[in-house]
Design an enzyme around this catalytic site. Structure first.
Site, PDB file in Angstrom:
ATOM      1  N   LEU A   1       0.732  -1.072  -0.097  1.00 26.42           N
ATOM      2  CA  LEU A   1      -0.047   0.126   0.139  1.00 26.42           C
ATOM      3  C   LEU A   1       0.934   1.400  -0.068  1.00 26.42           C
ATOM      4  O   LEU A   1       0.437   2.167  -0.407  1.00 26.42           O
ATOM      5  CB  LEU A   1      -0.897  -0.130   1.237  1.00 26.42           C
ATOM      6  CG  LEU A   1      -2.109  -0.769   1.117  1.00 26.42           C
ATOM      7  CD1 LEU A   1      -3.006  -1.066   2.519  1.00 26.42           C
ATOM      8  CD2 LEU A   1      -3.194  -0.032  -0.008  1.00 26.42           C
TER       9      LEU A   1
ATOM     10  N   ARG B   1       0.001   5.232  -1.068  1.00 30.49           N
ATOM     11  CA  ARG B   1       0.043   6.374  -0.029  1.00 30.49           C
ATOM     12  C   ARG B   1       1.162   7.199  -0.168  1.00 30.49           C
ATOM     13  O   ARG B   1       1.155   8.370   0.108  1.00 30.49           O
ATOM     14  CB  ARG B   1      -0.017   5.548   1.171  1.00 30.49           C
ATOM     15  CG  ARG B   1      -1.479   5.046   1.454  1.00 30.49           C
ATOM     16  CD  ARG B   1      -1.372   4.168   2.679  1.00 30.49           C
ATOM     17  NE  ARG B   1      -2.712   3.795   3.185  1.00 30.49           N
ATOM     18  CZ  ARG B   1      -2.938   2.438   3.846  1.00 30.49           C
ATOM     19  NH1 ARG B   1      -1.761   2.001   4.470  1.00 30.49           N
ATOM     20  NH2 ARG B   1      -4.230   2.016   3.917  1.00 30.49           N
TER      21      ARG B   1
ATOM     22  N   VAL C   1      -9.527   7.866  -1.235  1.00 33.13           N
ATOM     23  CA  VAL C   1      -9.177   6.619  -2.006  1.00 33.13           C
ATOM     24  C   VAL C   1      -7.713   6.015  -0.883  1.00 33.13           C
ATOM     25  O   VAL C   1      -7.332   7.032  -0.431  1.00 33.13           O
ATOM     26  CB  VAL C   1      -8.372   6.502  -3.412  1.00 33.13           C
ATOM     27  CG1 VAL C   1      -9.828   6.721  -4.181  1.00 33.13           C
ATOM     28  CG2 VAL C   1      -7.554   7.564  -3.532  1.00 33.13           C
ATOM     29  N   GLU C   2      -7.565   4.953  -0.962  1.00 35.30           N
ATOM     30  CA  GLU C   2      -6.196   4.436  -0.299  1.00 35.30           C
ATOM     31  C   GLU C   2      -6.497   4.581   1.087  1.00 35.30           C
ATOM     32  O   GLU C   2      -5.541   4.790   1.918  1.00 35.30           O
ATOM     33  CB  GLU C   2      -4.805   5.148  -0.931  1.00 35.30           C
ATOM     34  CG  GLU C   2      -4.516   4.787  -2.125  1.00 35.30           C
ATOM     35  CD  GLU C   2      -4.107   3.281  -2.543  1.00 35.30           C
ATOM     36  OE1 GLU C   2      -4.258   2.648  -1.491  1.00 35.30           O
ATOM     37  OE2 GLU C   2      -3.450   3.021  -3.281  1.00 35.30           O
ATOM     38  N   GLY C   3      -7.645   4.535   1.527  1.00 35.28           N
ATOM     39  CA  GLY C   3      -8.026   4.757   3.078  1.00 35.28           C
ATOM     40  C   GLY C   3      -8.399   6.142   3.327  1.00 35.28           C
ATOM     41  O   GLY C   3      -7.786   7.126   2.894  1.00 35.28           O
TER      42      GLY C   3
END
Length: 823
Positions: A377, A381, A503-505
């Site tokens: 990830l 990030r 996105v991405e958390g």
């Protein structure tokens, strides 16, 4: 009274002996001396200063108990371990939490969390630029595909043009991270980031289309975890665009909580004797899914017959499924804020695929999906989203700065009004800081680091800074920013901002759960070892972690007091000159952050992760510690340019103001056992009397705003390698052309104003005086023409698009605007 003046051999009064011993001990603690040395210093002090036996015993006995393991373990450590296990005070760590915490590496975040950071490491961290080959790609194919892409047309036609898709595949844009041996470009994270930043400055759909295959997805998972056969089968085809990938992770019930996915893969033995998977899933928000030919998939693996030997539920697993496989459902799209990149749902029911070919790494990769996801990830990030934010910010700084210099009200460029200057300073200062953070994080990634907490800091803060920048840009440009059309450079970025936030958390959870929640355990020098020892009931391991942790807290308490009272004066700084005070404050802020973090962990124990307002403030403090160090590193890495002093000063003062805000909020809201809210009064008073900072002053803001109002090398450096078209018929090219002409015309306009003041010319608008000024010899013919050209360019630059009613209804392009001379 006699006791107060007792001194066995020195003749010193007792209070002096106590003070000298305490000072010696505090000095040892301040520099981080080990406990045995502190004990020895106390003993020497007692002997030297002639302390009475009872005072020496009072001082030395606790030290000896703590220093000698044979005494410490039975008397203290074993009892504490039993208490923690019995009360459940410390949090229990699930397998998924353990995998998330253990994922990646600890980098400079560990230094900042320690309370005693090595400022030398912060100041000398890698700050890489592109290789010659990478720079040629950015200045060549990346610039070319930017030129091929018209963002307005992309939004009108709801897709990239076929020529752009073909070019992306031909030039291997989807293989940026794939090694050259498999036909990819084998680029560094820094280059990947630079490519995305430049594309984002041209078109968000273009940037997203390229970034997704080069972040979390099939290519990265194959490179790191694939079998040789899987790599040979897929990587060359992914690199040259024959295969288009996507990765399906998010579900209706599993967004930021990816560990809750319900998609399943059931292992069974087929009639051919091989192991197969029966996959079922329902995913959404999957970029490129509708056009993908190969689908990366995260699912819960079930093995009811234990055919893999890992039990009936091996856990989350990642696999690769050709979308042509029977049962795969594609072909629909979401519409994220009207930004036309492919974002789609996908589902499958009873999709049969061979296990060894599907799971990344084959059977050995079964159940390792969560680890794979956590470790990979970092690409999204730490690379893609910070690059998107930075590229967008650099475009805003360039476009809004030019607009503010060209657009006039009351006979002055609006950028000279202090009300406009304030958001311009935020735009310029934050843009400079974004590039510093992007390069700083890439320095770690280029070296093979996978700093999970740092990349969470990068993702959250860069996208939030971008949100502030685009909002400020919209405010400055006003009607020109809200009127959509080919001339508008901000509207599409403004509409797409929530996508980067989400996105991405999601940013809310990234801030409250990941940056500090994960960081408090991962980055703390002792917390994880303690929790692990408690969960395993490992008394020796607990003893080895707990007492150094106690010393860590005491040291940071001493450092906080000393640094707070002296504003960090007892700090060795790696840089002198104008940034010395910032290094000192950074060291001080780190010590107090570490102390309060330990107080919070001790006060709340396992409940801390549910105190999200508290963890959010800690996350802010931690984030701005990191961003401040990034700003200082950029200033040093780029040669301590004098003209950049306002920018680094603005960035650091802004960082300390944000830390101060978090600090005051923590003191006001922390509740300690037995004390409740009593910390608020002394803590709040301490925080206000020893402020980290109050933010940039007006003079600094003025100098920072000027960097984007004037053409020149500094403005060019602020906007990095973004796409700047030279054609004055394009939106940004038109602004650039007008800025240069208006800047060149300023000395001529000053001549006119001086002539009016001296009564050689009457009071009138400058353009009405040109002919008279030439006749009277005040201006030359060339100067008159320059002013006329500048005024035409100014009017063109501030004009907005308009549509006929039929054009607007049909979504067709705008007609050429009708220009008013002073619109």
């Amino acid at each position: 009274m006699e006791l107060l003046h007792y001194g066995a051999s020195s003749g010193l009064p007792l209070w002096a002996i106590s003070a000298l011993c305490a000072t010696t001990l505090l000095a040892a603690v301040f520099v981080g001396a080990p406990m045995w040395l502190c004990t020895a210093l106390v003993a020497v002090g007692c002997w030297t200063f002639g302390a009475p036996w009872w005072l020496a015993t009072l001082l030395l006995l606790p030290c000896v108990v703590i220093v000698v393991p044979a005494l410490r373990r039975p008397l203290l450590s074993d009892r504490l371990l039993s208490l923690f296990r019995r009360t459940g005070f410390m949090p229990q760590i699930s397998d998924t939490e353990r995998a998330a915490i253990a994922a990646g590496t600890v980098w400079l975040d560990g230094e900042l969390f320690s309370g005693a950071p090595s400022l030398q490491k912060l100041a000398r961290a890698d700050y890489p630029d592109l290789s010659d080959e990478e720079a040629r790609f950015v200045d060549g194919p990346v610039a070319e595909v930017c030129a091929l892409t018209d963002d307005w047309r992309v939004h009108q036609e709801r897709d990239l043009p076929p020529a752009v898709w073909d070019y992306l595949k031909r030039e291997r844009f989807f293989g940026l991270i794939i090694p050259k041996e498999f036909g990819g470009l084998g680029m560094s994270p820094s280059a990947n980031s630079a490519v995305v930043a430049k594309l984002a400055s041209r078109s968000l759909p273009l940037a997203i289309t390229v970034m997704v295959p080069n972040s979390l997805g099939p290519a990265e998972l194959l490179v790191h975890y694939g079998t040789d056969a899987q790599k040979q089968r897929w990587l060359p085809a992914l690199a040259d665009g024959r295969e288009v990938p996507c990765f399906a992770l998010t579900e209706p019930g599993a967004g930021s909580d990816a560990g809750s996915i319900t998609s399943t893969g059931v292992v069974f033995r087929g009639e051919d004797g091989r192991l197969w998977l029966r996959l079922s899933w329902n995913k959404r928000y999957i970029t490129l899914a509708a056009v993908a030919t190969v689908l990366g998939l995260a699912f819960q693996l079930h093995d009811p017959e234990n055919l893999l030997g890992k039990g009936p539920f091996p856990g989350i697993t990642c696999g690769l499924v050709p979308t042509s496989t029977a049962g795969v459902v594609l072909g629909r799209r979401h519409d994220p804020m009207g930004v036309p990149f492919y974002n789609c749902p996908t589902s499958g029911r009873d999709v049969l695929v061979p296990l060894e070919e599907t799971i990344f790494g084959g059977a050995a990769g079964a159940g390792r999906g969560w680890q794979m996801l956590m470790e990979c990830l970092a690409a999204g990030r730490g690379i893609s989203l910070p690059a998107t934010a930075t590229g967008g910010a650099q475009l805003v700084a360039r476009a809004v700065g030019a607009y503010a210099a060209v657009r006039q009200q009351f006979g002055l460029p609006i950028g000279r009004f202090e009300g406009i200057e304030e958001p311009l300073a935020r735009i310029a200062g934050s843009t400079w800081l974004l590039e510093a953070a992007r390069r700083y994080v890439n320095g770690a990634l280029d070296q093979g680091q996978q700093p999970a907490v740092v990349t969470a800091i990068a993702k959250y803060n860069t996208t939030e800074l971008w949100r502030q920048i685009i909002n400020d840009g919209m405010d400055v440009m006003g009607g020109a920013a809200i009127s959509r059309g080919p001339r508008n450079l901000l509207a599409h970025g403004y509409a797409g901002t929530p996508i980067c936030i989400t996105v991405e958390g999601a940013n809310i959870l990234t801030r409250t759960l990941m940056i500090f929640g994960q960081g408090a355990i991962r980055c703390h020098p002792y917390a994880y070892q303690e929790l692990d020892a408690i969960s395993r009931n490992d008394a020796p391991a607990f003893d080895r972690a707990f007492w150094p942790h106690v010393g860590h807290v005491v040291r940071n308490a001493v450092r906080t007091a000393v640094h707070g009272l002296t504003r960090g004066a007892f700090t060795w700084t790696p840089e002198g000159g104008a940034t010395k005070t910032f290094w000192r404050r950074l060291n001080w802020a780190s010590a107090e952050f570490a102390l309060l973090a330990d107080l919070a962990m001790g006060a709340y124990g396992g409940d801390l992760k549910r105190k999200e307002k508290i963890t959010g403030r800690f996350a802010d403090w931690f984030s701005w510690l990191f961003l401040c160090s990034a700003a200082l590193r950029r200033f040093a890495a780029e040669g301590h340019r004098r003209e950049d002093l306002p920018l680094v000063r603005w960035a650091c003062e802004h960082a300390f103001a944000r830390m101060q805000q978090a600090r005051e909020g923590l003191y006001a809201n922390l509740r300690l056992p037995g004390l409740g809210g009593l910390l608020a009064l002394p803590g709040g008073l301490w925080a206000r009397l020893t402020r980290f900072g109050a933010g940039p002053d007006d003079a600094t803001g003025h100098r920072v705003a000027r960097t984007i109002l004037q053409p020149g090398p500094q403005r060019d450096r602020l906007s990095g390698r973004i796409h700047v078209p030279q054609d004055p018929n394009e939106a940004l090219g038109r602004l650039e052309h007008a800025l240069q002409l208006c800047t060149d015309a300023e000395p001529v306009l000053k001549k006119l104003k001086d002539a009016v003041r001296s009564a050689r010319l009457p009071k009138a608008r400058p353009e009405q005086l040109l002919d008279q000024a030439v006749e009277k010899g005040i201006l030359s013919e060339a100067e008159r023409q320059l002013v006329r050209d500048a005024e035409v360019a100014r009017a063109e630059a501030v004009a907005v698009d308009s549509f006929t009613l039929q054009e607007y209804a049909e979504g067709r392009d705008a007609q050429r605007p009708t220009l008013a001379p002073h619109a």
